[in-house]
Design an enzyme around this catalytic site. Structure first.
Site, PDB file in Angstrom:
ATOM      1  N   ASP A  40      -3.096   9.855   3.833  1.00  0.00           N
ATOM      2  CA  ASP A  40      -4.317   9.477   3.956  1.00  0.00           C
ATOM      3  C   ASP A  40      -5.339  10.317   4.900  1.00  0.00           C
ATOM      4  O   ASP A  40      -5.172  10.469   6.246  1.00  0.00           O
ATOM      5  CB  ASP A  40      -4.506   8.026   4.724  1.00  0.00           C
ATOM      6  CG  ASP A  40      -5.901   7.348   4.640  1.00  0.00           C
ATOM      7  OD1 ASP A  40      -7.011   8.026   4.082  1.00  0.00           O
ATOM      8  OD2 ASP A  40      -6.133   6.429   5.214  1.00  0.00           O
ATOM      9  N   GLU A  70      -9.519   3.379   1.794  1.00  0.00           N
ATOM     10  CA  GLU A  70      -9.198   3.496   0.371  1.00  0.00           C
ATOM     11  C   GLU A  70      -8.087   2.422   0.264  1.00  0.00           C
ATOM     12  O   GLU A  70      -7.752   2.263  -1.067  1.00  0.00           O
ATOM     13  CB  GLU A  70      -8.507   4.984   0.134  1.00  0.00           C
ATOM     14  CG  GLU A  70      -7.241   5.223   0.634  1.00  0.00           C
ATOM     15  CD  GLU A  70      -6.980   4.919   2.142  1.00  0.00           C
ATOM     16  OE1 GLU A  70      -8.002   4.955   3.181  1.00  0.00           O
ATOM     17  OE2 GLU A  70      -5.742   4.783   2.927  1.00  0.00           O
ATOM     18  N   LYS A 119       0.747  -1.266   0.092  1.00  0.00           N
ATOM     19  CA  LYS A 119       0.014   0.022  -0.115  1.00  0.00           C
ATOM     20  C   LYS A 119       0.795   1.391   0.047  1.00  0.00           C
ATOM     21  O   LYS A 119       1.824   1.546   0.769  1.00  0.00           O
ATOM     22  CB  LYS A 119      -1.084  -0.021   1.212  1.00  0.00           C
ATOM     23  CG  LYS A 119      -1.580   1.460   1.400  1.00  0.00           C
ATOM     24  CD  LYS A 119      -2.520   1.029   2.653  1.00  0.00           C
ATOM     25  CE  LYS A 119      -3.495   2.353   2.876  1.00  0.00           C
ATOM     26  NZ  LYS A 119      -4.194   2.282   3.893  1.00  0.00           N
ATOM     27  N   LYS A 127     -11.022  12.118   8.377  1.00  0.00           N
ATOM     28  CA  LYS A 127     -10.466  11.543   9.497  1.00  0.00           C
ATOM     29  C   LYS A 127     -10.444  12.905  10.538  1.00  0.00           C
ATOM     30  O   LYS A 127     -10.247  14.113  10.193  1.00  0.00           O
ATOM     31  CB  LYS A 127      -8.939  11.220   9.355  1.00  0.00           C
ATOM     32  CG  LYS A 127      -8.942   9.819   8.741  1.00  0.00           C
ATOM     33  CD  LYS A 127      -7.316   9.227   8.848  1.00  0.00           C
ATOM     34  CE  LYS A 127      -7.109   7.836   8.030  1.00  0.00           C
ATOM     35  NZ  LYS A 127      -7.850   6.890   8.642  1.00  0.00           N
ATOM     36  N   ASP A 168       1.400   5.867   5.573  1.00  0.00           N
ATOM     37  CA  ASP A 168       0.155   5.113   4.974  1.00  0.00           C
ATOM     38  C   ASP A 168       0.817   4.430   3.806  1.00  0.00           C
ATOM     39  O   ASP A 168       0.190   3.700   2.986  1.00  0.00           O
ATOM     40  CB  ASP A 168      -0.832   5.853   4.699  1.00  0.00           C
ATOM     41  CG  ASP A 168      -2.277   4.778   4.958  1.00  0.00           C
ATOM     42  OD1 ASP A 168      -2.284   4.104   5.542  1.00  0.00           O
ATOM     43  OD2 ASP A 168      -3.287   5.268   4.414  1.00  0.00           O
ATOM     44  N   ARG A 225      -7.790  -0.564   0.588  1.00  0.00           N
ATOM     45  CA  ARG A 225      -8.170  -1.973  -0.019  1.00  0.00           C
ATOM     46  C   ARG A 225      -8.536  -1.761  -1.330  1.00  0.00           C
ATOM     47  O   ARG A 225      -8.422  -2.479  -2.178  1.00  0.00           O
ATOM     48  CB  ARG A 225      -9.266  -2.570   0.826  1.00  0.00           C
ATOM     49  CG  ARG A 225     -10.536  -1.661   0.979  1.00  0.00           C
ATOM     50  CD  ARG A 225     -11.544  -2.021   1.997  1.00  0.00           C
ATOM     51  NE  ARG A 225     -10.964  -1.673   3.387  1.00  0.00           N
ATOM     52  CZ  ARG A 225     -11.677  -1.737   4.364  1.00  0.00           C
ATOM     53  NH1 ARG A 225     -12.822  -2.543   4.484  1.00  0.00           N
ATOM     54  NH2 ARG A 225     -11.139  -1.604   5.575  1.00  0.00           N
ATOM     55  N   ASP A 269     -12.793   6.648   3.504  1.00  0.00           N
ATOM     56  CA  ASP A 269     -11.540   6.216   4.240  1.00  0.00           C
ATOM     57  C   ASP A 269     -11.042   4.883   4.151  1.00  0.00           C
ATOM     58  O   ASP A 269     -10.048   4.536   4.642  1.00  0.00           O
ATOM     59  CB  ASP A 269     -11.777   6.642   5.673  1.00  0.00           C
ATOM     60  CG  ASP A 269     -10.616   6.796   6.393  1.00  0.00           C
ATOM     61  OD1 ASP A 269      -9.573   6.794   5.870  1.00  0.00           O
ATOM     62  OD2 ASP A 269     -10.533   7.158   7.754  1.00  0.00           O
TER      63      ASP A 269
HETATM   64  N1  BES Z   1      -4.496   3.901   6.896  1.00  0.00           N
HETATM   65  C1  BES Z   1      -5.778   3.628   7.532  1.00  0.00           C
HETATM   66  C2  BES Z   1      -5.625   2.593   8.428  1.00  0.00           C
HETATM   67  C3  BES Z   1      -4.873   3.066   9.607  1.00  0.00           C
HETATM   68  C4  BES Z   1      -5.368   3.402  10.890  1.00  0.00           C
HETATM   69  C5  BES Z   1      -3.486   3.043   9.877  1.00  0.00           C
HETATM   70  C6  BES Z   1      -4.407   3.678  12.020  1.00  0.00           C
HETATM   71  C7  BES Z   1      -2.666   3.122  10.770  1.00  0.00           C
HETATM   72  C8  BES Z   1      -3.313   3.540  12.073  1.00  0.00           C
HETATM   73  C9  BES Z   1      -6.992   3.140   6.679  1.00  0.00           C
HETATM   74  O1  BES Z   1      -7.006   3.855   5.263  1.00  0.00           O
HETATM   75  C10 BES Z   1      -8.124   3.380   7.118  1.00  0.00           C
HETATM   76  O2  BES Z   1      -8.555   4.614   7.265  1.00  0.00           O
HETATM   77  N2  BES Z   1      -8.995   2.490   7.643  1.00  0.00           N
HETATM   78  C11 BES Z   1     -10.088   2.568   8.226  1.00  0.00           C
HETATM   79  C12 BES Z   1     -11.276   1.810   7.379  1.00  0.00           C
HETATM   80  C13 BES Z   1     -12.623   2.090   7.642  1.00  0.00           C
HETATM   81  C14 BES Z   1     -13.340   3.258   7.151  1.00  0.00           C
HETATM   82  C15 BES Z   1     -13.494   0.881   7.164  1.00  0.00           C
HETATM   83  C16 BES Z   1     -10.258   2.564   9.468  1.00  0.00           C
HETATM   84  O3  BES Z   1      -9.360   1.575   9.788  1.00  0.00           O
HETATM   85  O4  BES Z   1     -10.777   3.084  10.184  1.00  0.00           O
HETATM   86 ZN    ZN Z   2      -5.133   4.468   4.622  1.00  0.00          ZN
HETATM   87 MN    MN Z   3      -8.102   5.571   5.065  1.00  0.00          MN
END
Ligand code: BES
Ligand code: ZN
Ligand code: MN
Length: 502
Positions: free
Chosen positions: A273, A352, A268, A280, A291, A354, A350
């Protein structure tokens, strides 16, 4: 980018410790090592080592350090550093790696010019020597890239010392460890870079430069080429940003390698992000510059794979873009068509990672990958499940997940499997498209993996969620705050295990 740890030398010394020519000779001491085990060190230091041990000033507790001047003319080191190694029966290559890193980090702060680290414990010698060299290099990492005043001294000249053993075998292990430590540091440097410096374009350029230096095949696809491949998921995420996306493709094609297996590594590469329109919260958002840590791990592992001369073909695929809420950004409810043809309802912008990985996994298959591993800072849910100690592992079949898990353990990247049973797919149901990109809060790390499984086809596939392990929030004796380089050594070691795949 600072040449972090690059070109540092790590020498090997085999023979009596007294003969090791260095400034600081670091000797691990276990908690139960009695004063008589330390008798030789005691003699070298005019009784000082014994005094520290008897008085309780030095107990052997993990990462404890004591620097003692050598007074005996029979020793060639100027000082001995006692390194607390904890209980003897808990020794492992990971512990050796961390001890070496702790010593190396501390020596750097003290402006030590020459540092030797002695192997200890009953570990297989080459495993221990490699881990020690990795640790010495990891300790050398300087996180203060943009500081005007450097707090750390120049990197010392390193030696890995052992009283006996096969010099050639030790030297080979040390060379391997040096390269893996160095490659981990390169990945850490990339992930620490702020997003105003490391845009997707700059990330792709740096990846290409690292890869070309290592002799890999390199191709960087621009937005047009990405569109020509029909990668609607990657293009969709990129829409919110003024920075165009890129797709980095790296190839290791050693002459004489068998036609298969072909290992496909996917990482990734979100250089920042924000969450996009599903924005966020601002507290802590600065961390989202890392990220792309999974992408950096793939790039730097590919570099190590080439330099170590891995015996099989490997392809690396890193989709890179920002996730921004620009006026053309994805909006919740938008439907995207992936390169594989599957359609996705974006219920949360968010989620993104995947999306971009879905197209990248498909492309790795197109390029002939027979076995897939992806690495991603994918979900906060994985941090809730496993904390910051262990990465999440997902995939199928089980033997492939277990192969990656055991390789990760040896490499010092702890990881543990979570299930991806079909029932979880229910949570991704969409009325309008083939499936949605988020399954809500329950089992959030698993439904993310389940999403990606749709793009892995029938190939053996493992997904490593490094959201909790890519970034260290609090400095440790063996590591400063910031990017950890997790995944690099695991991915780099994996092709060397190929005869055990099946
Ligand atoms: N990059 C984030 C995941 C992340 C969170 C990495 C905390 C490091 C620390 C990812 O893109 C994300 O935002 N995931 C969301 C998914 C949700 C919206 C289904 C999440 O984990 O909240
Ligand atoms: Zn992310
Ligand atoms: Mn995200």
């Amino acid at each position: 980018m600072a040449p972090t740890g690059i070109n540092a030398e790590v020498a090997v010394a085999v023979g009596p410790l007294a003969d090791v020519e260095t400034e600081v000779l670091a000797v691990p001491v276990f908690e139960e090592d009695s004063p008589d085990v330390l008798a030789r060190l005691d003699a070298a230091t005019g009784g000082e080592v014994g005094r520290l041990r008897t008085s309780g000033e030095f107990t052997g507790e993990l990462y404890e350090l004591a620097f003692v001047p050598v007074v005996s003319g029979a020793w060639r080191a100027a000082r001995i550093a006692l390194v607390g190694a904890g209980p003897r029966q808990r020794v492992s290559s990971e512990r050796v790696r961390k001890l070496a890193a702790a010593v190396s980090l501390n020596a750097r702060k003290r402006h030590v010019a020459r540092l030797a680290f002695c192997l200890c414990g009953e570990l297989p010698q080459d495993e221990a020597a490699q881990a020690a060299a990795e640790g010495l290099m990891l300790g050398e990492f300087d996180p203060g890239l943009y500081k005007n005043e450097k707090r750390l001294g120049a990197p010392p000249a390193y030696t890995v010392a052992h009283e006996y053993g096969d010099r050639a075998a030790l030297a080979a292990a040390v060379t391997r460890g040096r390269l893996l430590g160095e490659s981990s540091n390169l990945a850490r440097a990339l992930a620490n870079e702020p997003s105003n410096v490391l845009t997707p374009g700059v990330f792709a350029e740096r990846a290409a430069a690292l890869a070309e230096d290592a002799g890999l095949g390199v191709e960087v696809l621009d937005e047009q080429a990405i569109a020509a491949l029909g990668m609607g998921l990657l293009l969709g995420v990129a829409r919110g940003s003024d920075e165009p996306p890129h797709l980095v493709v790296l190839r290791h094609d050693p002459p004489g390698a068998p036609e298969r297996p072909v290992l496909g590594l996917v990482g990734k590469g979100i250089t920042f992000d924000t969450g996009g329109i599903s924005l966020k919260p601002s507290a802590g958002m600065e961390r989202m510059k890392d990220d792309m840590a999974g992408g950096a791990a793939v790039v730097c592992a590919m570099r190590a794979i080439a330099r170590l001369g891995a015996p099989i073909r490997v392809v690396g695929v890193v989709p890179t873009t920002e996730n921004m809420p620009g006026s053309r950004a994805l909006k919740p409810g938008d439907v995207l068509r992936s390169a594989s043809g599957k359609t996705v309802e974006v219920v949360n912008t968010d989620a993104e990672g995947r999306l971009v990985l879905g197209d990248a996994l498909w492309y790795a298959r197109e390029l002939g990958a027979t076995h897939l591993v992806d690495v991603a800072t994918l979900t906060g849910a994985c941090v809730v499940a496993l904390g910051k100690v262990t990465s999440g592992l997902f995939g199928a079949p089980e033997w492939w997940v277990d192969r990656v898990r055991r390789t990760a353990l040896r490499a010092g990247d702890r990881a543990w499997p979570l299930p991806v049973d079909e029932e979880y797919f229910e949570q991704l149901k969409s009325e309008i498209a083939d499936f949605a990109n988020s399954g809500g809060r329950p089992a959030g790390a698993i439904t993310a993996a389940m999403f990606m499984k749709q793009f892995a086809g029938d190939r053996p596939w493992v997904h490593m969620d490094i959201a909790g392990t890519a970034w260290l929030e609090e400095a440790q004796p063996y590591q400063p705050k910031g990017a950890t380089g997790v995944g690099v050594r695991t991915l780099a070691e994996l092709p060397f295990t190929w005869r055990e795949w099946s």
